[in-house]
Design a protein around this motif. Structure first.
Motif, short mmCIF file in Angstrom:
data_model
loop_
_atom_site.label_atom_id
_atom_site.label_comp_id
_atom_site.label_asym_id
_atom_site.label_seq_id
_atom_site.Cartn_x
_atom_site.Cartn_y
_atom_site.Cartn_z
N ASN A 81 0.81 -1.21 0.00
CA ASN A 81 0.00 0.00 0.00
C ASN A 81 0.84 1.26 0.00
O ASN A 81 0.31 2.36 -0.09
CB ASN A 81 -0.91 0.03 1.23
N LEU A 82 2.17 1.12 0.14
CA LEU A 82 3.05 2.27 0.25
C LEU A 82 3.94 2.36 -0.98
O LEU A 82 4.47 1.36 -1.46
CB LEU A 82 3.92 2.16 1.51
N GLU A 83 4.09 3.59 -1.50
CA GLU A 83 4.89 3.77 -2.70
C GLU A 83 6.25 4.38 -2.38
O GLU A 83 6.43 5.01 -1.33
CB GLU A 83 4.15 4.69 -3.70
N ALA A 84 7.17 4.19 -3.29
CA ALA A 84 8.51 4.77 -3.15
C ALA A 84 8.99 5.23 -4.52
O ALA A 84 8.67 4.62 -5.55
CB ALA A 84 9.49 3.75 -2.58
N SER A 85 9.74 6.31 -4.52
CA SER A 85 10.36 6.81 -5.75
C SER A 85 11.80 6.32 -5.79
O SER A 85 12.52 6.37 -4.79
CB SER A 85 10.32 8.34 -5.76
N VAL A 86 12.22 5.83 -6.96
CA VAL A 86 13.59 5.35 -7.14
C VAL A 86 14.24 6.14 -8.27
O VAL A 86 13.78 6.10 -9.42
CB VAL A 86 13.62 3.84 -7.47
N MET A 87 15.27 6.89 -7.94
CA MET A 87 16.03 7.63 -8.96
C MET A 87 17.39 6.96 -9.11
O MET A 87 18.06 6.67 -8.12
CB MET A 87 16.20 9.09 -8.55
N VAL A 88 17.77 6.68 -10.35
CA VAL A 88 18.98 5.91 -10.63
C VAL A 88 19.90 6.69 -11.57
O VAL A 88 19.45 7.24 -12.58
CB VAL A 88 18.64 4.54 -11.25
N PHE A 89 21.19 6.71 -11.24
CA PHE A 89 22.23 7.29 -12.09
C PHE A 89 23.15 6.14 -12.51
O PHE A 89 23.80 5.53 -11.65
CB PHE A 89 23.01 8.35 -11.33
N THR A 90 23.23 5.87 -13.80
CA THR A 90 23.99 4.72 -14.26
C THR A 90 24.59 4.96 -15.64
O THR A 90 24.07 5.78 -16.43
CB THR A 90 23.09 3.46 -14.31
N ARG A 91 25.64 4.22 -15.94
CA ARG A 91 26.21 4.27 -17.28
C ARG A 91 25.62 3.21 -18.19
O ARG A 91 25.89 3.20 -19.39
CB ARG A 91 27.73 4.10 -17.20
N ASN A 92 24.85 2.30 -17.60
CA ASN A 92 24.23 1.22 -18.38
C ASN A 92 22.84 1.68 -18.84
O ASN A 92 21.90 1.73 -18.06
CB ASN A 92 24.12 -0.04 -17.54
N LYS A 93 22.73 2.00 -20.11
CA LYS A 93 21.47 2.55 -20.63
C LYS A 93 20.39 1.50 -20.83
O LYS A 93 19.26 1.84 -21.19
CB LYS A 93 21.73 3.29 -21.94
N GLU A 94 20.73 0.23 -20.60
CA GLU A 94 19.73 -0.83 -20.76
C GLU A 94 18.92 -1.08 -19.49
O GLU A 94 17.89 -1.73 -19.53
CB GLU A 94 20.43 -2.14 -21.17
N ILE A 95 19.39 -0.56 -18.35
CA ILE A 95 18.71 -0.87 -17.08
C ILE A 95 17.27 -0.37 -17.08
O ILE A 95 16.36 -1.05 -16.58
CB ILE A 95 19.50 -0.28 -15.89
N LYS A 96 17.02 0.81 -17.63
CA LYS A 96 15.65 1.33 -17.63
C LYS A 96 14.70 0.41 -18.38
O LYS A 96 13.53 0.28 -18.03
CB LYS A 96 15.61 2.74 -18.21
N HIS A 97 15.21 -0.26 -19.41
CA HIS A 97 14.37 -1.21 -20.15
C HIS A 97 14.12 -2.47 -19.33
O HIS A 97 13.06 -3.09 -19.43
CB HIS A 97 15.03 -1.56 -21.49
N LYS A 98 15.11 -2.85 -18.51
CA LYS A 98 14.94 -4.00 -17.61
C LYS A 98 13.84 -3.70 -16.59
O LYS A 98 13.05 -4.58 -16.23
CB LYS A 98 16.25 -4.31 -16.89
N VAL A 99 13.79 -2.46 -16.11
CA VAL A 99 12.76 -2.06 -15.15
C VAL A 99 11.38 -2.20 -15.79
O VAL A 99 10.43 -2.71 -15.18
CB VAL A 99 12.97 -0.62 -14.66
N ILE A 100 11.28 -1.77 -17.04
CA ILE A 100 10.00 -1.82 -17.74
C ILE A 100 9.55 -3.26 -17.97
O ILE A 100 8.39 -3.61 -17.72
CB ILE A 100 10.10 -1.09 -19.11
#
Length: 284
Positions: A199-218
């Motif tokens: 029931n509780l949400e969290a925001s996750v901000m990520v700084f990375t050199r791997n541009k594929e990680i955001k697609h892994k999240v999706i």
């Protein structure tokens, strides 16, 4: 979470909830909300009409009987895994409510302290069932069904059912019983919201050199992502920066996945957000 851990959470959760009822609520003459509260009232009525005093509390068995049509309804409409885990939770509650001895005199003399302990202990037990992707049965299952069908909140149903229970307490018993039971219900609901991380949400901000990680999240976490290109002010190095919103129960999985693909990723987590819009709550 593996199945053994899920079953452990479910059984322990049912036991802790029953413990809170038998050791603290019943000796203080306080009534639960939902199906458990209905079972308590039916128990009192049956024992009064038939003049019986069994050696165990029959409220657990009555609660199980009330849940049977709910499980039949849910079997073909909700996840069978969710229904099975919820059934295990109700069985754990039933066995525990039946066999945990009820003290003849209250363990805690102060009624408010007793309901506070019961609410915290009971809500934590109920939250373990939710954490294992099950429920405590009864109105919880109806609520999950309405949520899956986008038919609105279960809040109104809880309000109506609990209002009837406490009005009966007011009419049959006394004002103190009704008011203390109402206070217990509010504290229990608040505790469940605090303990239940889905029931509780969290925001996750990520700084990375791997541009594929955001697609892994999706594709692996199934959460939306907003991203942009960033640069280190000192080094001028190009970085991929993205933000996603997840349930707090998903934090372990998403951080593990990010570390797997970039051990040096910089992660900022902000908890206890209030999110409006299209955020999907995954309760089951």
């Amino acid at each position: 979470m593996n199945n053994i851990k899920r079953y452990g959470y479910i059984i322990l959760g049912g036991f802790l909830f029953a413990l809170s009822v038998n050791l603290f609520l019943i000796p203080a003459s306080i009534y639960n909300g939902g199906f458990t509260g209905i079972a308590q009232l039916l128990r009192d009525a049956i024992q009064s009409v038939f003049k019986i005093e069994p050696n165990f509390d029959i409220a657990g068995l009555i609660n199980l009987g009330l849940n049977i049509p709910i499980f039949i309804f849910a079997w073909s409409r909700l996840s069978k895994k969710f229904v099975k885990l919820s059934l295990l939770s109700v069985l754990s509650q039933t066995i525990s409510l039946t066999y945990i001895p009820i003290p003849k005199t209250p363990i805690v003399e102060d009624v408010f302290v007793a309901i506070l302990i019961a609410a915290v202990l009971g809500s934590f037990g109920a939250s373990l069932s939710f954490r294992a992707k099950g429920s405590s049965g009864g109105l919880d299952i109806i609520g999950f069904y309405r949520s899956q069908q986008n038919k609105g909140s279960i809040g109104n149903i809880y309000l109506v059912i609990n209002s009837i229970i406490y009005l009966i307490c007011l009419a049959v018993y006394n004002v103190q019983t009704a008011l203390y039971s109402l206070v217990y219900s509010f504290i229990f609901s608040y505790g469940l919201d605090r303990f239940h991380e889905h029931n509780l949400e969290a925001s996750v901000m990520v700084f990375t050199r791997n541009k594929e990680i955001k697609h892994k999240v999706i594709h692996e976490i199934n959460r939306g992502v907003t991203h942009w290109e960033g640069f280190g002010a000192y080094t001028g190095t190009s970085l991929d920066v993205f933000v996603t919103i997840v349930a707090q129960s998903e934090l372990v999985d998403i951080k593990r996945m990010i570390r797997k693909h970039d051990p040096n990723a910089f992660i900022i987590v902000t908890k206890n957000l209030k999110v409006d819009g299209g955020f999907e709550k995954r309760l089951i």
